[in-house]
Design a protein around this motif. Structure first.
Motif, PDB file in Angstrom:
ATOM      1  N   GLN A   9     124.085  59.483   4.087  1.00 34.36           N
ATOM      2  CA  GLN A   9     125.665  59.359   4.525  1.00 34.36           C
ATOM      3  C   GLN A   9     126.134  60.598   3.652  1.00 34.36           C
ATOM      4  O   GLN A   9     127.045  61.326   4.215  1.00 34.36           O
ATOM      5  CB  GLN A   9     126.069  58.043   3.877  1.00 34.36           C
ATOM      6  CG  GLN A   9     125.956  56.811   4.571  1.00 34.36           C
ATOM      7  CD  GLN A   9     126.351  55.742   4.162  1.00 34.36           C
ATOM      8  OE1 GLN A   9     126.744  55.548   2.902  1.00 34.36           O
ATOM      9  NE2 GLN A   9     126.642  54.618   5.123  1.00 34.36           N
ATOM     10  N   GLY A  29     127.938  63.310   5.531  1.00 33.99           N
ATOM     11  CA  GLY A  29     129.505  64.083   5.191  1.00 33.99           C
ATOM     12  C   GLY A  29     129.495  65.385   4.712  1.00 33.99           C
ATOM     13  O   GLY A  29     130.427  66.026   5.347  1.00 33.99           O
ATOM     14  N   GLN A  36     132.078  67.879   6.966  1.00 30.71           N
ATOM     15  CA  GLN A  36     132.959  68.847   6.175  1.00 30.71           C
ATOM     16  C   GLN A  36     132.856  70.260   6.197  1.00 30.71           C
ATOM     17  O   GLN A  36     133.879  70.876   6.248  1.00 30.71           O
ATOM     18  CB  GLN A  36     133.173  68.172   4.621  1.00 30.71           C
ATOM     19  CG  GLN A  36     133.624  66.871   4.433  1.00 30.71           C
ATOM     20  CD  GLN A  36     133.673  66.462   3.215  1.00 30.71           C
ATOM     21  OE1 GLN A  36     133.394  67.182   2.164  1.00 30.71           O
ATOM     22  NE2 GLN A  36     133.917  64.927   2.729  1.00 30.71           N
TER      23      GLN A  36
END
Length: 83
Positions: free
Chosen positions: A47, A51, A55
């Motif tokens: 995760q 992420g 981003q």
């Protein structure tokens, strides 16, 4: 060092597997996803990795270039997926 590569190395992913992952990414992103699944990363690390990529997608380009691969191949593969 690229944070994606650093995270993989922190999770004991070998240089060969990292190279294989990004080579697959430049040729077939779906195959790269299968390789990610085989790396055995803990869910929280996976995760975190996803992420970071979400981003800052430029991290993929940086990692590909750091490994000496051709980023234009990633763009070609992405275009094929969008067709």
């Amino acid at each position: 060092m690229n944070p994606i590569i650093a995270l993989l190395k922190e999770n004991n992913v070998s240089n060969d597997k990292i190279q294989e992952l990004f080579q697959a990414l430049t040729q077939n992103p779906l195959a790269a996803m299968a390789i990610v699944g085989q790396l055995g990363l803990p869910q929280e690390q996976l995760q975190l990795l996803m992420g970071q990529v979400m981003q800052n997608p430029a991290l993929i380009k940086e990692a590909v270039e750091e490994l000496g691969l051709d980023f234009s191949k990633v763009e070609e593969a992405k275009a094929k997926l969008q067709q």
